[in-house]
Scaffold this motif. Sequence first.
Motif, short mmCIF file in Angstrom:
data_model
loop_
_atom_site.label_atom_id
_atom_site.label_comp_id
_atom_site.label_asym_id
_atom_site.label_seq_id
_atom_site.Cartn_x
_atom_site.Cartn_y
_atom_site.Cartn_z
N GLY A 11 1.23 -22.51 -33.80
CA GLY A 11 2.04 -22.41 -35.00
C GLY A 11 1.28 -22.50 -36.30
N SER A 12 0.01 -22.04 -36.31
CA SER A 12 -0.70 -22.06 -37.59
C SER A 12 -0.05 -21.08 -38.58
CB SER A 12 -2.19 -21.80 -37.41
OG SER A 12 -2.42 -20.50 -36.95
N ASN A 13 0.48 -19.99 -38.08
CA ASN A 13 1.17 -19.05 -38.98
C ASN A 13 2.52 -19.61 -39.44
OD1 ASN A 13 -0.35 -16.42 -39.39
ND2 ASN A 13 -0.59 -16.76 -37.19
N ILE A 108 2.72 -10.12 -36.43
CA ILE A 108 1.32 -10.11 -36.85
C ILE A 108 0.46 -10.03 -35.60
CG2 ILE A 108 1.10 -12.65 -36.97
CD1 ILE A 108 -0.63 -12.00 -39.61
N HIS A 171 -7.69 -16.02 -38.18
CA HIS A 171 -6.56 -16.87 -38.54
C HIS A 171 -6.52 -17.14 -40.04
CE1 HIS A 171 -6.16 -18.34 -34.16
NE2 HIS A 171 -5.32 -17.38 -34.44
N GLU A 174 -4.94 -14.18 -41.56
CA GLU A 174 -3.50 -14.14 -41.24
C GLU A 174 -2.71 -15.04 -42.16
OE1 GLU A 174 -3.60 -13.27 -36.44
OE2 GLU A 174 -3.17 -15.28 -37.11
C1 GRF Z 1 -2.15 -15.28 -34.04
O1 GRF Z 1 -3.51 -14.94 -33.90
C2 GRF Z 1 -1.34 -14.04 -34.11
O2 GRF Z 1 -2.01 -12.95 -34.66
C3 GRF Z 1 -1.05 -13.75 -32.66
O3 GRF Z 1 -0.89 -15.02 -32.08
C4 GRF Z 1 -1.62 -15.98 -32.81
C5 GRF Z 1 -0.70 -17.11 -33.13
O4 GRF Z 1 -1.36 -18.23 -33.61
N1 GRF Z 1 0.07 -12.86 -32.53
P1 GRF Z 1 -0.50 -19.43 -34.21
O5 GRF Z 1 0.45 -19.93 -33.13
O6 GRF Z 1 0.25 -18.94 -35.41
O7 GRF Z 1 -1.49 -20.50 -34.57
#
Ligand code: GRF
Length: 203
Positions: A11-13, A108, A171, A174
């Motif tokens: 869930g870093s995004n 993404i 990341h 992103e």
């Molecule tokens: C990200 O690299 C995104 O591009 C891919 O899955 C990963 C998710 O990472 N679809 P996070 O859970 O948001 O840290």
Amino acid sequence: VAIAVFASGQGSNFQAMVDAQRSGLLGLAEVKLLVCDKPNAPVIERAQRAGVETFVFQPKQYSSREQYEMEIVSELQRRQIQYVVLAGYMRLLTPTMVNPYMGRMINIHPSLLPAFPGKDAIEQALDYGVKLTGVTVHFVDNGMDTGAIIAQQPAAIHPNDTADTLAERIHHIEQTLYPRVVSQLAAGKIRLADDGRHVMVEQ
Ligand code: GRF
């Protein structure tokens, strides 16, 4: 503008979205719901800490993908969610989920599509030996990583990169790119063209 984020893991995004909202970088968009298919995923705690409502489900408790997707769609409709933001949601979607949110659901992906679709895109790029990869944000259609491309940003691959060092670079990209796209989307500046293939952008 109510948005739901779908995530399965770290869930870093998701965190980047919540942080962007807090610092005013998400524009009109408000993170109203986290949808998660893994009851133990770290992203759930992030949502609780941020005070974002969660809908957590276990796919194996349903007889089919359509069954749980119908439930997700009704959870979204109940909260009048306008946009769906996939952020590391590791499940294929069927038309039950895709069609009601066509042109209103984005994903993404950690490569420059159409190169390296599917799982492990970062490892795929390293294995192939390309010197440039990156990040793609796209509308979701009924294919896998095939929807109309909204934004792309490159990332160089360095000679000594490992999956970890490259993932960190990706990341980082992103986490600034995705909130920016979400804020443009919520402002109505980005939309899927009628042909379903192209994206109309208003500056
Ligand atoms: C990200 O690299 C995104 O591009 C891919 O899955 C990963 C998710 O990472 N679809 P996070 O859970 O948001 O840290």
